[in-house]
Design a protein around this motif. Structure first.
Motif, PDB file in Angstrom:
ATOM      1  N   GLY A   1       0.808  -1.229   0.000  1.00 48.39           N
ATOM      2  CA  GLY A   1       0.000   0.000   0.000  1.00 48.39           C
ATOM      3  C   GLY A   1       0.834   1.267   0.000  1.00 48.39           C
ATOM      4  N   GLY A   2       1.559   1.515  -1.102  1.00 47.56           N
ATOM      5  CA  GLY A   2       2.443   2.676  -1.146  1.00 47.56           C
ATOM      6  C   GLY A   2       3.611   2.440  -0.204  1.00 47.56           C
ATOM      7  N   THR A   3       3.717   3.267   0.865  1.00 51.46           N
ATOM      8  CA  THR A   3       4.862   3.140   1.779  1.00 51.46           C
ATOM      9  C   THR A   3       4.474   2.527   3.129  1.00 51.46           C
TER      10      THR A   3
ATOM     11  N   GLY B   1       0.414  -5.150  -3.668  1.00 48.70           N
ATOM     12  CA  GLY B   1       0.126  -6.115  -2.598  1.00 48.70           C
ATOM     13  C   GLY B   1      -1.342  -6.446  -2.466  1.00 48.70           C
ATOM     14  N   MET B   2      -2.178  -5.421  -2.522  1.00 45.77           N
ATOM     15  CA  MET B   2      -3.629  -5.639  -2.389  1.00 45.77           C
ATOM     16  C   MET B   2      -4.286  -5.732  -3.761  1.00 45.77           C
ATOM     17  N   GLY B   3      -3.927  -4.778  -4.637  1.00 40.01           N
ATOM     18  CA  GLY B   3      -4.535  -4.741  -5.963  1.00 40.01           C
ATOM     19  C   GLY B   3      -4.273  -6.018  -6.746  1.00 40.01           C
ATOM     20  N   GLY B   4      -3.175  -6.702  -6.410  1.00 44.95           N
ATOM     21  CA  GLY B   4      -2.844  -7.951  -7.089  1.00 44.95           C
ATOM     22  C   GLY B   4      -3.886  -9.042  -6.894  1.00 44.95           C
TER      23      GLY B   4
ATOM     24  N   ALA C   1      -4.177  -2.876 -15.683  1.00 39.63           N
ATOM     25  CA  ALA C   1      -2.996  -2.095 -16.086  1.00 39.63           C
ATOM     26  C   ALA C   1      -2.016  -2.021 -14.926  1.00 39.63           C
ATOM     27  N   GLU C   2      -0.720  -2.172 -15.225  1.00 40.72           N
ATOM     28  CA  GLU C   2       0.313  -2.061 -14.184  1.00 40.72           C
ATOM     29  C   GLU C   2       1.580  -1.534 -14.851  1.00 40.72           C
ATOM     30  N   VAL C   3       2.150  -0.441 -14.293  1.00 39.02           N
ATOM     31  CA  VAL C   3       3.358   0.137 -14.902  1.00 39.02           C
ATOM     32  C   VAL C   3       4.620  -0.649 -14.585  1.00 39.02           C
TER      33      VAL C   3
ATOM     34  N   ASN D   1       0.541   2.420 -18.157  1.00 38.69           N
ATOM     35  CA  ASN D   1      -0.061   3.303 -17.155  1.00 38.69           C
ATOM     36  C   ASN D   1      -1.597   3.171 -17.244  1.00 38.69           C
ATOM     37  N   ALA D   2      -2.241   3.110 -16.094  1.00 41.71           N
ATOM     38  CA  ALA D   2      -3.693   2.861 -16.077  1.00 41.71           C
ATOM     39  C   ALA D   2      -4.468   3.984 -16.762  1.00 41.71           C
ATOM     40  N   ALA D   3      -4.050   5.242 -16.552  1.00 39.96           N
ATOM     41  CA  ALA D   3      -4.774   6.358 -17.172  1.00 39.96           C
ATOM     42  C   ALA D   3      -4.660   6.272 -18.695  1.00 39.96           C
TER      43      ALA D   3
ATOM     44  N   THR E   1      -4.540   1.361  -8.061  1.00 38.27           N
ATOM     45  CA  THR E   1      -3.194   1.912  -7.956  1.00 38.27           C
ATOM     46  C   THR E   1      -3.134   2.618  -6.598  1.00 38.27           C
ATOM     47  N   SER E   2      -1.919   2.931  -6.093  1.00 37.97           N
ATOM     48  CA  SER E   2      -1.845   3.592  -4.777  1.00 37.97           C
ATOM     49  C   SER E   2      -2.033   5.107  -4.921  1.00 37.97           C
ATOM     50  N   ALA E   3      -3.206   5.475  -5.453  1.00 43.43           N
ATOM     51  CA  ALA E   3      -3.487   6.895  -5.712  1.00 43.43           C
ATOM     52  C   ALA E   3      -3.617   7.705  -4.428  1.00 43.43           C
ATOM     53  N   HIS E   4      -3.781   7.025  -3.289  1.00 48.57           N
ATOM     54  CA  HIS E   4      -3.911   7.764  -2.023  1.00 48.57           C
ATOM     55  C   HIS E   4      -2.643   8.577  -1.737  1.00 48.57           C
ATOM     56  N   ASP E   5      -1.506   8.179  -2.360  1.00 43.64           N
ATOM     57  CA  ASP E   5      -0.231   8.849  -2.112  1.00 43.64           C
ATOM     58  C   ASP E   5       0.349   9.290  -3.461  1.00 43.64           C
TER      59      ASP E   5
ATOM     60  N   GLY F   1      -4.242   5.063   6.480  1.00 43.16           N
ATOM     61  CA  GLY F   1      -4.528   3.784   5.827  1.00 43.16           C
ATOM     62  C   GLY F   1      -4.592   3.870   4.321  1.00 43.16           C
ATOM     63  N   GLY F   2      -5.614   3.235   3.756  1.00 45.59           N
ATOM     64  CA  GLY F   2      -5.714   3.127   2.309  1.00 45.59           C
ATOM     65  C   GLY F   2      -6.039   4.422   1.605  1.00 45.59           C
ATOM     66  N   VAL F   3      -6.440   5.466   2.331  1.00 40.31           N
ATOM     67  CA  VAL F   3      -6.892   6.682   1.661  1.00 40.31           C
ATOM     68  C   VAL F   3      -5.976   7.880   1.903  1.00 40.31           C
TER      69      VAL F   3
HETATM   70  P1  NAD Z   1       0.924  -1.122  -3.737  1.00 40.90           P
HETATM   71  O1  NAD Z   1       1.565   0.189  -3.499  1.00 40.90           O
HETATM   72  O2  NAD Z   1       1.543  -2.379  -3.247  1.00 40.90           O
HETATM   73  O3  NAD Z   1       0.629  -1.310  -5.289  1.00 40.90           O
HETATM   74  C1  NAD Z   1       0.180  -0.273  -6.139  1.00 40.90           C
HETATM   75  C2  NAD Z   1       0.509  -0.669  -7.572  1.00 40.90           C
HETATM   76  O4  NAD Z   1      -0.019   0.295  -8.478  1.00 40.90           O
HETATM   77  C3  NAD Z   1       2.009  -0.761  -7.829  1.00 40.90           C
HETATM   78  O5  NAD Z   1       2.291  -2.027  -8.338  1.00 40.90           O
HETATM   79  C4  NAD Z   1       2.279   0.362  -8.819  1.00 40.90           C
HETATM   80  O6  NAD Z   1       3.303   0.027  -9.725  1.00 40.90           O
HETATM   81  C5  NAD Z   1       0.947   0.479  -9.520  1.00 40.90           C
HETATM   82  N1  NAD Z   1       0.692   1.812 -10.100  1.00 40.90           N
HETATM   83  C6  NAD Z   1       0.825   3.023  -9.504  1.00 40.90           C
HETATM   84  N2  NAD Z   1       0.442   3.989 -10.327  1.00 40.90           N
HETATM   85  C7  NAD Z   1       0.037   3.393 -11.473  1.00 40.90           C
HETATM   86  C8  NAD Z   1      -0.516   3.881 -12.681  1.00 40.90           C
HETATM   87  N3  NAD Z   1      -0.746   5.172 -12.886  1.00 40.90           N
HETATM   88  N4  NAD Z   1      -0.832   2.968 -13.642  1.00 40.90           N
HETATM   89  C9  NAD Z   1      -0.639   1.643 -13.456  1.00 40.90           C
HETATM   90  N5  NAD Z   1      -0.098   1.137 -12.329  1.00 40.90           N
HETATM   91  C10 NAD Z   1       0.211   1.998 -11.340  1.00 40.90           C
HETATM   92  O7  NAD Z   1      -0.551  -0.931  -3.119  1.00 40.90           O
HETATM   93  P2  NAD Z   1      -1.691  -2.008  -2.790  1.00 40.90           P
HETATM   94  O8  NAD Z   1      -1.422  -2.616  -1.465  1.00 40.90           O
HETATM   95  O9  NAD Z   1      -1.925  -2.904  -3.948  1.00 40.90           O
HETATM   96  O10 NAD Z   1      -2.934  -1.032  -2.625  1.00 40.90           O
HETATM   97  C11 NAD Z   1      -3.404  -0.286  -3.750  1.00 40.90           C
HETATM   98  C12 NAD Z   1      -4.397   0.767  -3.355  1.00 40.90           C
HETATM   99  O11 NAD Z   1      -5.613   0.173  -2.970  1.00 40.90           O
HETATM  100  C13 NAD Z   1      -3.946   1.629  -2.186  1.00 40.90           C
HETATM  101  O12 NAD Z   1      -4.375   2.958  -2.358  1.00 40.90           O
HETATM  102  C14 NAD Z   1      -4.617   0.997  -1.047  1.00 40.90           C
HETATM  103  O13 NAD Z   1      -4.763   1.862   0.037  1.00 40.90           O
HETATM  104  C15 NAD Z   1      -5.939   0.601  -1.648  1.00 40.90           C
HETATM  105  N6  NAD Z   1      -6.503  -0.532  -0.949  1.00 40.90           N
HETATM  106  C16 NAD Z   1      -7.781  -0.811  -1.049  1.00 40.90           C
HETATM  107  C17 NAD Z   1      -8.299  -1.896  -0.373  1.00 40.90           C
HETATM  108  C18 NAD Z   1      -9.686  -2.278  -0.469  1.00 40.90           C
HETATM  109  O14 NAD Z   1     -10.118  -3.214   0.150  1.00 40.90           O
HETATM  110  N7  NAD Z   1     -10.427  -1.600  -1.261  1.00 40.90           N
HETATM  111  C19 NAD Z   1      -7.531  -2.692   0.391  1.00 40.90           C
HETATM  112  C20 NAD Z   1      -6.228  -2.411   0.439  1.00 40.90           C
HETATM  113  C21 NAD Z   1      -5.715  -1.355  -0.256  1.00 40.90           C
END
Ligand code: NAD
Length: 566
Positions: free
Chosen positions: A53-55, A178-181, A197-199, A244-246, A266-270, A501-503
């Motif tokens: 989740g970012g950092t 980690g989560m988005g996967g 999409a994943e960069v 890139n997702a956009a 994506t970790s758009a929260h940060d 947290g996530g936001v």
């Molecule tokens: P992470 O930081 O481990 O992974 C984010 C991924 O997004 C990275 O692999 C990064 O390379 C990719 N990425 C970033 N910008 C991108 C872009 N413009 N285009 C394509 N890929 C891009 O984070 P995570 O743990 O997977 O969490 C992702 C987000 O989801 C976070 O904001 C987190 O807070 C949120 N989240 C939501 C839930 C939920 O249940 N809804 C749970 C956990 C996390």
């Protein structure tokens, strides 16, 4: 943060087996969960102390990590260790039934509660981003979120299509971290097709290696073609697109391709350390971040604005759109003034809130033995305990078949408050059954039960868990604070309170707990208390906001709500 510590290198994940190095299993469980969080198989960048989740981090620095390990090794059964933003800061004699570890991460006073102030303090090594389960040592890898993602998509299928699965539907998303996967696997488990999409190509590879995603490509046309073929044939399929997702969503609009469902993780929260701006490779963007962080943030937010606009355009053309908890709408509204950013809903009000009203949420447990057989034994136990729950049976079958263990073998299953004739909640009944199995030696070492912070009564997060509350109390943060205090009163083994947290910083307060089931009578009593009060907070929080489902649960399960009928 310093160089990775020799202690961490020596562990390379949690210790396993029945021999312990701490004074008791409750401290040993904390140590094993900390090291499990930083297991290279579990964490995204453990050599930087980053879990997901970012950092989101497990300790503030490598020195702090070493000190936490030393403290846990020495901690007696009647003392409590205090951890402030990833650094151990004190230890007090309390008593045996009190928590062994109390954690507070990333919390700032309201007026100063923003990324700018946080980053200043972070640069000086005075605070740490705990995310949700990272800083509370409860992260168990992508396996931890998979059921939540699966349940959300199943709820979407029911709500949007009146169907039980996503067969023939194409889901488009971004982010395979980690989560988005978990998204591609959760889609295919629901019978659907996923284009993600994943960069960062390494992240796609990691999801493919661990069975979360099937294929990868650089070619969007190929991905769309394969997805359409699979959907037409009613087959499940997932592909990670290295882009890139956009950019990907805009390219889909150009091609007049409209998926059934569009979302994003994506970790758009940060904007600085979680999201990648368009026009850069990962290496180029990482260099820009170091050289010119202000420009990085500006470009990141520009891309996010295009990203949200593309989601809105796809929604206009007929896609079901929802935000998946990364605050991308909030970022674009706050920082770019896009007034329509919130014209698509968040996943909690859209699909999850009815479950929260019943106190249902992600109950999860890890086998401290490291033996997968112990988890299979708990699988049998949960199915035996709730034979009437068909969806639970389907979930356990799917999880056994398709979800690989990462680090300590673990399982997740959503359980709620509803009580039996003895007044025991679902979560308490199951925890007591596990505790019995540990005592009888059917399970070889204690099980630690924890949960996501994303639970029924543990979060105030106006753009996510508490978005659009019926009574307008989205930003009232008394509830998670009461939840943490109650978890202490009930004697949970670890209790934590986080901001962000996530936001992102300033956007949420949330809490977590751990209970170690070591087969003792004390563990049984703790489990009974914690797994009643903790989901009970979800029921009273939603009852207070006027949700009928919560009021019904409270009535049926005798939850005391003093002013309910006034
Ligand atoms: P992470 O930081 O481990 O992974 C984010 C991924 O997004 C990275 O692999 C990064 O390379 C990719 N990425 C970033 N910008 C991108 C872009 N413009 N285009 C394509 N890929 C891009 O984070 P995570 O743990 O997977 O969490 C992702 C987000 O989801 C976070 O904001 C987190 O807070 C949120 N989240 C939501 C839930 C939920 O249940 N809804 C749970 C956990 C996390």
């Amino acid at each position: 943060r310093g160089e990775p510590s020799d202690t961490w290198r020596a562990y390379q994940g949690a210790s396993t087996g029945t021999k312990i190095e701490c004074e008791g299993w409750r401290q040993e469980a904390a140590l094993r969960m900390l090291n499990n969080n930083l297991d290279p198989e579990v964490a995204e960048k453990p050599e930087e102390l980053v879990v997901y989740g970012g950092t989101g981090s497990a300790a503030r620095s490598w020195d702090a990590y070493d000190a936490i390990v030393e403290e846990l090794r020495e901690l007696p059964d009647d003392e409590t260790l205090l951890v402030q933003s990833g650094k151990p800061v004190g230890r007090f004699r309390t008593h045996e039934r009190a928590p062994r570890v109390l954690i507070a991460n990333s919390n700032l006073v309201g007026k100063w509660d923003d990324w700018e102030h946080f980053h200043e303090l972070e640069a000086e090594g005075k605070i740490m981003y705990g995310q949700m389960t990272a800083g509370s040592w409860a992260y168990i890898g992508t396996q931890g979120i998979i059921q939540g993602t699966y349940e959300t998509l199943a709820a979407l299928a029911r709500a949007e299509y009146d169907e039980t699965d996503l067969e023939g539907r194409i889901v488009v998303t971004g982010g395979l971290g980690g989560m988005g996967g978990a998204q591609p696997l959760a889609v295919t488990m629901n019978g659907g097709v996923c284009i993600a999409a994943e960069v960062d190509e390494e992240r796609i590879d990691r999801r493919i290696e661990t069975g979360y995603c099937q294929e990868k490509t650089d070619d969007l046309d190929e991905a769309i073609e394969r997805a359409e073929e699979a959907a037409a044939a009613g087959e499940s399929y997932s592909v990670g697109v290295h882009v890139n997702a956009a950019d990907m969503l805009e390219a889909m609009l150009e091609r007049e391709f409209v998926p059934d469902i569009v979302t994003d993780q994506t970790s758009a929260h940060d904007a600085l350390e979680g999201y990648y701006p368009s026009g850069y490779t990962v290496a180029e963007a990482d260099a820009l971040r170091d050289e010119d962080p202000d420009r990085y943030v500006a470009e990141s937010l520009d891309t996010m604005e295009r990203h949200v606009q593309a989601i809105l355009d796809l929604q206009d053309r007929g896609a079901v759109a929802f935000e998946y908890g990364n605050n991308i709408r909030g970022q674009v509204e706050d920082e770019r003034g896009l007034e329509t950013a919130f014209d698509f809903p968040g996943f909690v009000p859209a699909y999850i809130r009815p479950q929260f009203c019943e106190g249902r949420g992600p109950f999860r447990w890890a086998a401290l033995s490291g033996d997968p057989e112990d988890i299979y034994r708990t699988d049998e136990a949960v199915l035996d305990l709730f034979p009437e729950k068909d969806s639970l049976r389907r979930w356990i079958d799917l999880a056994q078949d398709q979800v690989q263990f990462q680090g300590l073998p673990s399982r997740v299953c959503w359980l709620g408050y509803s009580t039996d004739d003895d007044g025991l909640t679902e979560r308490a009944r199951f925890a007591l059954r596990i505790n019995d199995l540990v005592r009888e030696g059917e399970i070889t070492a204690p099980i630690v039960v924890t949960r996501d912070h994303l639970d029924a009564g543990s979060v105030a997060s106006p753009n996510r868990e508490t978005e659009a509350m019926r009574d307008g109390t989205d930003a009232v943060a008394d509830w998670p604070i009461l939840n943490a205090l109650l978890n202490c009163a009930a004697g949970a083994d670890i209790v934590s309170v986080h901001d962000g947290g996530g936001v992102g910083i300033g956007n949420a307060l949330h809490t977590n707990n751990h209970v170690v089931l070591d087969g003792t009578e004390q563990a049984a009593e703790t489990a009974k208390r914690v797994f009643t009060t903790d989901p009970g907070m979800g029921v009273i929080r939603h009852a207070d906001a006027g949700y009928e489902e919560a009021l019904d649960t409270a009535r049926e399960s005798n939850v005391a709500i003093p002013m309910r009928d006034r």
